[in-house]
Design a protein around this motif. Sequence first.
Motif, short mmCIF file in Angstrom:
data_model
loop_
_atom_site.label_atom_id
_atom_site.label_comp_id
_atom_site.label_asym_id
_atom_site.label_seq_id
_atom_site.Cartn_x
_atom_site.Cartn_y
_atom_site.Cartn_z
N GLY A 45 0.75 4.21 -2.60
CA GLY A 45 0.40 5.53 -2.27
C GLY A 45 1.21 6.51 -2.89
O GLY A 45 0.92 7.54 -3.12
N PHE B 157 -6.87 2.65 -10.28
CA PHE B 157 -7.40 3.83 -9.70
C PHE B 157 -9.23 3.61 -9.98
O PHE B 157 -9.86 4.59 -9.52
CB PHE B 157 -6.92 5.14 -10.12
CG PHE B 157 -5.67 5.35 -9.81
CD1 PHE B 157 -5.37 5.45 -8.40
CD2 PHE B 157 -4.57 4.91 -10.58
CE1 PHE B 157 -3.85 5.50 -8.07
CE2 PHE B 157 -3.37 4.73 -10.18
CZ PHE B 157 -2.96 5.34 -8.85
N LYS C 252 -2.11 12.34 -7.64
CA LYS C 252 -3.43 12.09 -7.27
C LYS C 252 -3.66 12.71 -5.97
O LYS C 252 -2.87 12.94 -5.17
CB LYS C 252 -3.67 10.40 -7.22
CG LYS C 252 -3.41 9.66 -8.56
CD LYS C 252 -4.60 9.75 -9.10
CE LYS C 252 -4.65 8.81 -10.31
NZ LYS C 252 -5.74 9.10 -10.94
N SER D 9 -7.99 4.98 0.30
CA SER D 9 -7.71 6.42 -0.32
C SER D 9 -6.20 6.25 -0.61
O SER D 9 -5.41 5.90 0.20
CB SER D 9 -8.16 7.54 0.55
OG SER D 9 -7.46 7.56 1.48
N VAL D 10 -5.72 7.30 -1.31
CA VAL D 10 -4.43 7.57 -1.56
C VAL D 10 -3.84 8.06 -0.32
O VAL D 10 -2.60 7.54 0.06
CB VAL D 10 -4.09 8.72 -2.79
CG1 VAL D 10 -2.65 9.19 -2.76
CG2 VAL D 10 -4.57 8.22 -4.04
N ALA E 42 1.19 7.28 -6.15
CA ALA E 42 0.16 7.64 -6.67
C ALA E 42 0.21 9.53 -6.35
O ALA E 42 -0.29 10.31 -7.11
CB ALA E 42 -1.14 7.25 -6.16
N LEU E 43 0.85 9.65 -5.08
CA LEU E 43 0.86 11.01 -4.64
C LEU E 43 1.93 11.85 -5.45
O LEU E 43 1.87 12.88 -5.73
CB LEU E 43 1.16 10.95 -3.05
CG LEU E 43 0.67 12.47 -2.34
CD1 LEU E 43 -0.59 12.77 -2.46
CD2 LEU E 43 1.06 11.97 -0.78
N LYS F 219 -0.70 6.05 1.60
CA LYS F 219 0.56 6.83 1.85
C LYS F 219 0.65 6.68 3.29
O LYS F 219 2.08 6.37 3.86
CB LYS F 219 0.40 8.30 1.56
CG LYS F 219 1.48 8.94 1.74
CD LYS F 219 2.83 8.50 0.80
CE LYS F 219 3.94 9.53 0.99
NZ LYS F 219 5.26 9.00 1.05
N ILE G 189 -7.68 3.88 -4.37
CA ILE G 189 -6.85 2.79 -5.05
C ILE G 189 -7.45 1.49 -4.75
O ILE G 189 -8.06 1.35 -3.47
CB ILE G 189 -5.43 2.87 -4.51
CG1 ILE G 189 -4.81 4.37 -4.57
CG2 ILE G 189 -4.45 1.93 -5.13
CD1 ILE G 189 -3.58 4.42 -3.85
N TRP H 186 0.89 -1.16 -0.03
CA TRP H 186 0.01 0.01 -0.03
C TRP H 186 0.90 1.41 0.04
O TRP H 186 0.36 2.20 -0.64
CB TRP H 186 -1.04 0.01 1.06
CG TRP H 186 -1.98 -1.00 1.05
CD1 TRP H 186 -2.43 -2.14 1.71
CD2 TRP H 186 -3.30 -0.58 0.19
NE1 TRP H 186 -3.66 -2.66 1.12
CE2 TRP H 186 -4.13 -1.91 0.24
CE3 TRP H 186 -3.43 0.32 -0.81
CZ2 TRP H 186 -5.32 -1.92 -0.47
CZ3 TRP H 186 -4.86 0.24 -1.42
CH2 TRP H 186 -5.83 -1.06 -1.25
#
Length: 132
Positions: A56, A93, A65, A117-118, A59-60, A122, A71, A52
């Motif tokens: 994360g 996504f 994102k 969620s992102v 994506a960030l 994260k 996700i 994860w």
Amino acid sequence: MTPKFNLITLLVSLAMLPTVTLAGNESRSAAYDIGDGLIEVVADFSENAIYWCGVGDYALLRLSKRGNARIYVWRGPAPSTARPGERAVTFGFTPPPGASTGTSFTTDVSLVGNSLSVGQAKRTCDERTASG
């Protein structure tokens, strides 16, 4: 010995001591864009939080994102296409076709359709893991 000499000796001694690096899970995974909006995460230790964290972080930082973007797990731990011989988890996504995407309170990456969620993904970068 003078106080100045003692201080210099102490500082030199401290500089020679091994240092401890307290890093999050970011350094334990690598994420790869494998096309069709899917991201494959290869981890050096098979633990949910590390996968994860990898997606994360990607994506960030790479895809910019938003923290509330979802996700989804598309494929649980399986042989990697990006790094043959290693295991990976595939994320997307959008929900995978036919998967149950109800509200989940688990980070289990073997559950296809599971999502975070992102921002939540994260945050797993800071979780302590069994490997350190």
